[in-house]
Design a protein around this motif. Structure first.
Motif, PDB file in Angstrom:
ATOM      1  N   THR A   8      -0.016  74.134 -87.077  1.00 37.67           N
ATOM      2  CA  THR A   8       0.459  75.345 -86.311  1.00 37.67           C
ATOM      3  C   THR A   8      -0.146  76.477 -86.616  1.00 37.67           C
ATOM      4  O   THR A   8      -0.744  76.847 -87.879  1.00 37.67           O
ATOM      5  CB  THR A   8       1.736  75.398 -86.183  1.00 37.67           C
ATOM      6  N   ASP A   9       0.073  77.723 -85.687  1.00 32.08           N
ATOM      7  CA  ASP A   9      -0.437  79.038 -86.249  1.00 32.08           C
ATOM      8  C   ASP A   9       0.575  79.584 -87.181  1.00 32.08           C
ATOM      9  O   ASP A   9       1.570  79.061 -86.974  1.00 32.08           O
ATOM     10  CB  ASP A   9      -0.689  79.994 -85.094  1.00 32.08           C
ATOM     11  N   GLN A  13       9.574  67.886 -83.464  1.00 30.69           N
ATOM     12  CA  GLN A  13       8.346  68.129 -82.763  1.00 30.69           C
ATOM     13  C   GLN A  13       7.387  67.202 -83.511  1.00 30.69           C
ATOM     14  O   GLN A  13       6.301  67.005 -83.047  1.00 30.69           O
ATOM     15  CB  GLN A  13       7.951  69.346 -83.025  1.00 30.69           C
ATOM     16  N   ALA A  27       2.489  82.147 -86.808  1.00 27.96           N
ATOM     17  CA  ALA A  27       3.610  82.775 -86.295  1.00 27.96           C
ATOM     18  C   ALA A  27       4.737  81.894 -85.763  1.00 27.96           C
ATOM     19  O   ALA A  27       5.760  82.234 -85.737  1.00 27.96           O
ATOM     20  CB  ALA A  27       3.059  83.593 -84.964  1.00 27.96           C
ATOM     21  N   HIS A  28       4.541  80.590 -85.627  1.00 28.73           N
ATOM     22  CA  HIS A  28       5.657  79.727 -85.012  1.00 28.73           C
ATOM     23  C   HIS A  28       5.623  78.457 -86.223  1.00 28.73           C
ATOM     24  O   HIS A  28       4.638  77.970 -86.724  1.00 28.73           O
ATOM     25  CB  HIS A  28       5.164  78.854 -83.964  1.00 28.73           C
ATOM     26  N   ARG A  29       6.837  78.099 -86.241  1.00 33.96           N
ATOM     27  CA  ARG A  29       7.197  77.069 -87.296  1.00 33.96           C
ATOM     28  C   ARG A  29       7.327  75.710 -86.603  1.00 33.96           C
ATOM     29  O   ARG A  29       7.568  75.692 -85.437  1.00 33.96           O
ATOM     30  CB  ARG A  29       8.840  77.251 -87.900  1.00 33.96           C
TER      31      ARG A  29
END
Length: 125
Positions: A80-81, A90, A83-85
């Protein structure tokens, strides 16, 4: 001036002569004997321990009851990037299977483990 009554003088004399200590010791022994007797009565009311043939037995398999053997396959973790967890829901399933992996997949591919104190480098050199 002596302010002790006759009963107090008699009690002090009995205690000093050792008779009070003997009576106290006999009372203590009687209490201990009563406690053991009461414990014996309680123990005789309990059910007897089970005989060897009444004991539970292990199952015929070599596994303990409730024990499972699973083999895990490696799963790729998605990136992921920053900025997001990534949340646990998921992720994919753990990749467990009941059958063992083949002999080829279980081998390390020529790399020695080189455990601590074995003298090896641990890098397959």
């Amino acid at each position: 001036m002596n302010t002790l009554s006759a009963a107090e003088v008699l009690a002090a004399g009995v205690w000093q002569s050792g008779l009070g200590q003997v009576i106290g010791g006999l009372v203590l022994v009687a209490v201990l004997i009563g406690a053991f007797w009461f414990g014996y009565r309680v123990r005789t009311r309990e059910p007897r321990p089970p005989q060897p043939d009444e004991q539970p037995h292990r199952p015929d398999t070599d596994q303990l009851p409730g024990e499972m053997t699973e083999y895990r396959r490696p799963a790729e973790v998605p990136r992921t990037d920053g900025a997001h967890r990534l949340m646990p829901y998921q992720l994919k399933d753990g990749g467990t299977s009941a059958e063992p992996p083949s002999e080829e997949k279980r081998k390390w591919g020529g790399i020695s483990s080189g455990g601590f104190g074995s003298g090896g480098t641990g890098h397959g050199d």
